[in-house]
Write an enzyme that holds these catalytic residues in place. Structure first.
Site, PDB file in Angstrom:
ATOM      1  N   TYR A 507       0.657  -1.111  -0.039  1.00 19.62           N
ATOM      2  CA  TYR A 507       0.000   0.025  -0.066  1.00 19.62           C
ATOM      3  C   TYR A 507       0.957   1.011   0.001  1.00 19.62           C
ATOM      4  O   TYR A 507       1.541   1.478   0.914  1.00 19.62           O
ATOM      5  CB  TYR A 507      -1.003  -0.077   0.965  1.00 19.62           C
ATOM      6  CG  TYR A 507      -1.881   1.049   1.217  1.00 19.62           C
ATOM      7  CD1 TYR A 507      -2.074   1.942   0.114  1.00 19.62           C
ATOM      8  CD2 TYR A 507      -2.684   1.301   2.426  1.00 19.62           C
ATOM      9  CE1 TYR A 507      -3.159   2.919   0.188  1.00 19.62           C
ATOM     10  CE2 TYR A 507      -3.738   2.174   2.556  1.00 19.62           C
ATOM     11  CZ  TYR A 507      -3.829   3.173   1.406  1.00 19.62           C
ATOM     12  OH  TYR A 507      -4.882   4.024   1.453  1.00 19.62           O
ATOM     13  N   LYS A 536      -1.188  -1.068  -4.313  1.00 18.23           N
ATOM     14  CA  LYS A 536      -2.471  -0.104  -4.355  1.00 18.23           C
ATOM     15  C   LYS A 536      -1.532   1.196  -4.301  1.00 18.23           C
ATOM     16  O   LYS A 536      -0.877   1.494  -3.376  1.00 18.23           O
ATOM     17  CB  LYS A 536      -3.250  -0.101  -2.917  1.00 18.23           C
ATOM     18  CG  LYS A 536      -4.190   1.044  -2.910  1.00 18.23           C
ATOM     19  CD  LYS A 536      -5.243   0.876  -1.849  1.00 18.23           C
ATOM     20  CE  LYS A 536      -6.167   2.469  -1.845  1.00 18.23           C
ATOM     21  NZ  LYS A 536      -6.866   2.222  -0.679  1.00 18.23           N
TER      22      LYS A 536
END
Length: 667
Positions: A507, A536
């Site tokens: 992330y 992400k």
């Protein structure tokens, strides 16, 4: 009984060549609902008829797919609606079918197998096969019963034998003097082992005289059953098992039935409960006599209410049930005992991908850990908000949000993402949210768990729990606040990846974590962690996405983390979105991903503009302040609560967001 002699016409069997052929596909019956209004109208019609000679005012409730000659509501289950007016009785009869009787109105008595059962509304009782019975209405109200039997199965086999006008008080005689008592007919060798596999050889006289097991009618009073169900409900949220009881007839043994064909269960379903989707080859019929809700059957939604009768689980169809705002009481009749005895029962709690929505990993749900195929890891995977009520996590609402995402087209759910305010949750709360999400999703879509933390120890604990709980993949944020060097990030992710075989994604959100990651670092982690499969990316940096896809290929999974860049980054090659706005409009966000995936860029561009103001509104204040207010306005969460230092939206922001929702058509 039938005459001993019958006239048969000439008949000739034939050969049907099946060389290289497969068995035909099953003809699956559609779910059907017989509404309370339809039942009431038919009761009124039957009650208005002149009394028939045998006293039986009845109608069969027949499925449109029922075979000629064996009318049933399910292939092996006949349901009849039977009515008696006050003072009426039926002519005694018997048949070789077994029955389950359920009184839905009034009361009365049944004389069966030499005993009298006095029943009231919602009582259940069984009739063994080939015992005489008759019904009487000795009350002042109309008597209405639903009667379930295995008659269609016997009719399909052409062996259904009914007898009418029989003696009611003469008990059924069971032959106890066996022919094998004749010494000349008794094999001197008896039953004995053959071979080494445990098989036996049994003589004919034993074969035709199986052990006699007495089957008796059993009465299950609703007043008594309800008292036991209420004890289950009183256990509260600490009890996570199903709140139901099966009405068990001991003669059925391990097949767990009320008759050899059927089980009968009474269920209390608390408000706002969503069952785990599952499927089985046995067919189930529900009668709901309190509350309301809906059922999802093979991807189709069916609304029901008190007084409705539903073929709720046609054989081998994925299904689950959910309640609305009231308690639901329901009777379920299912032909599972027969399937158990035939060894034909298949039951699947987490169905395989062929029967469920796309974009999921079918292998993990079968308990197989495999990294070769991550094609399921794509689409709109919404980071679900964490609802609070009186400053505690509202897990029931959270489960409903997961289900709402799935029902409304979401491709997956992300637990404990930024939108969930994970920094304001305890480790125990974050772990419990993963459990709830996995349970609520129940294999319908992937569940991703965000398991990163500032603390390495917490990240390990969160990751290991999510792994055991059944999350499909992990999303681990770069450790925030401490601003580690790039070599520290390599060691950190290599260590976390080694603790799970699940797919792992980074992330990357420098704006919150205060640390960025360069391409060389990602390459170094990939060399150490074969289960690192993507990122992400919540940065306004399209070039970095291009560099990653160029370096790692299209199998590298890039998820867009900034709403406004959804369409542009998908067009470059991102595989999906993890956007907070999916909490508000899951279908539109999913449509955007699907449009790009099929190459329909005109449709995708139109959706980009349709979502643009909604995407911007997420950041009118710190996420998820705007999202939570809008979800409260939409009725998705009961309370707009945050934990400090987060705060609810101001009055000015509320007015601005109301305008956004109105223009988006969400109010």
């Amino acid at each position: 009984m039938h005459d001993l002699r019958r006239e048969f016409g000439p008949a000739q069997a034939s050969f049907v060549d099946q060389t290289g052929q497969r068995p035909r596909d099953n003809h699956y019956w559609a779910p059907v609902i017989v509404s309370r209004e339809q039942i009431d109208a038919e009761v009124e019609r039957l009650a208005a008829l002149p009394k028939p000679a045998d006293g039986r005012r009845q109608s069969l409730i027949v499925h449109p797919s029922a075979r000629a000659g064996s009318p049933g509501l399910a292939p092996g289950i006949q349901v009849s609606l039977q009515v008696l007016l006050p003072g009426e009785s039926t002519e005694p009869m018997r048949h070789n079918a077994t029955e389950v009787n359920f009184c839905i109105r009034g009361g009365g008595s049944t004389r069966v197998a030499g005993r009298t059962i006095a029943f009231r509304q919602y009582d259940v009782w069984n009739h063994p096969a080939f015992v005489a019975f008759a019904h009487t209405n000795d009350t002042d109200d109309i008597q209405v019963r639903l009667v379930y039997s295995n008659t269609p199965l016997l009719q399909h086999m052409e062996v259904y034998v009914p007898e009418f006008g029989v003696e009611l008080e003469v008990p059924t005689q069971t032959l106890t003097a066996h022919a094998s008592d004749d010494p000349k007919r008794r094999s001197p060798f008896g039953t004995f082992p053959i071979g080494e596999d445990g098989g036996l050889l049994m003589p004919y006289e034993t074969l035709i005289n199986p052990q006699v097991v007495e089957s008796r009618p059993l009465h299950f009073s609703w007043q008594q059953v309800k008292a036991e169900l209420d004890k289950l409900e009183a256990l509260g949220s600490d009890y996570v098992g199903r709140r139901l009881y099966m009405m068990y007839n001991p003669v059925t043994g391990r097949t767990n039935g009320i008759t050899p064909n059927f089980f009968a269960t009474m269920t209390i379903r608390p408000p706002k409960i969503v069952d785990r989707p599952h499927r089985h080859v046995s067919a189930a019929i529900n009668y709901y006599f309190s509350g309301s809700g809906y059922s999802m059957v093979a991807g189709n939604r069916y609304e029901w209410k008190a007084g409705d009768l539903m073929l709720s689980a046609p054989g081998w169809a994925v299904h689950n049930h959910a309640s609305y705002d009231d308690y639901v009481y329901e009777l379920t009749i299912q032909d599972q005992p027969l399937n158990i005895y035939m060894q034909s029962l298949l039951w699947q709690e987490r169905p395989i991908a062929r029967t469920l929505p796309r974009l999921r990993n079918p292998l993990h749900r079968q308990g197989i850990r495999i990294m070769r195929d991550i094609s399921w890891l794509k689409g709109s995977i919404t980071p679900i908000v964490t609802p609070f009520r009186n400053q505690t996590v509202d897990y029931e609402t959270y489960a409903r949000l997961v289900d709402w995402q799935i029902v409304n087209g979401g491709h997956g759910v992300l637990v404990n993402g930024t939108t969930a305010e994970p920094s304001l949750l305890t480790v125990a709360e974050r772990n419990r949210l993963v459990d709830v999400a996995v349970e609520a999703a129940a294999g319908r879509v992937p569940v991703l768990a965000a398991t990163g933390s500032q603390s390495h120890a917490e990240t390990v604990e969160l990751t290991q729990h999510a792994d055991k709980a059944g999350a499909d993949a992990m999303l681990v944020v770069t450790p925030y606040y401490i601003r580690p060097p790039q070599r520290g990030l390599v060691e950190y992710y290599a260590d976390i990846a080694a603790r799970t075989e699940r797919p792992l994604l980074i992330y990357h959100i420098p704006g919150r974590a205060a640390v960025s990651m360069d391409l060389a670092t990602v390459k170094a982690i990939r060399e150490r962690a074969p289960n690192l499969v993507g990122m992400k990316h919540a940065v306004n940096d399209m070039a970095f996405v291009t560099h990653m896809l160029d370096a790692f290929g299209t199998e590298w999974r890039v998820f867009v983390g900034l709403e406004e860049l959804s369409y542009p980054m998908l067009a470059v090659g991102a595989c999906g979105l993890m956007n907070a706005v999916g909490n508000l409009a899951p279908r539109k966000v999913a449509d955007l991903v699907e449009a790009v995936e099929r190459g329909d860029y005109a449709a995708a561009r139109a959706l980009h503009f349709a979502l643009f103001e909604l995407n911007q509104s997420v950041f009118y204040d710190t996420n998820p302040i705007p999202i939570k207010y809008m979800m409260k306005r939409m009725g998705l969460i009961p309370a707009n609560e945050h934990r400090l230092p987060m705060m609810p939206a101001t009055r000015e922001l509320e007015a601005r967001l109301d305008g956004v929702l109105d223009r988006a058509g969400l109010l």
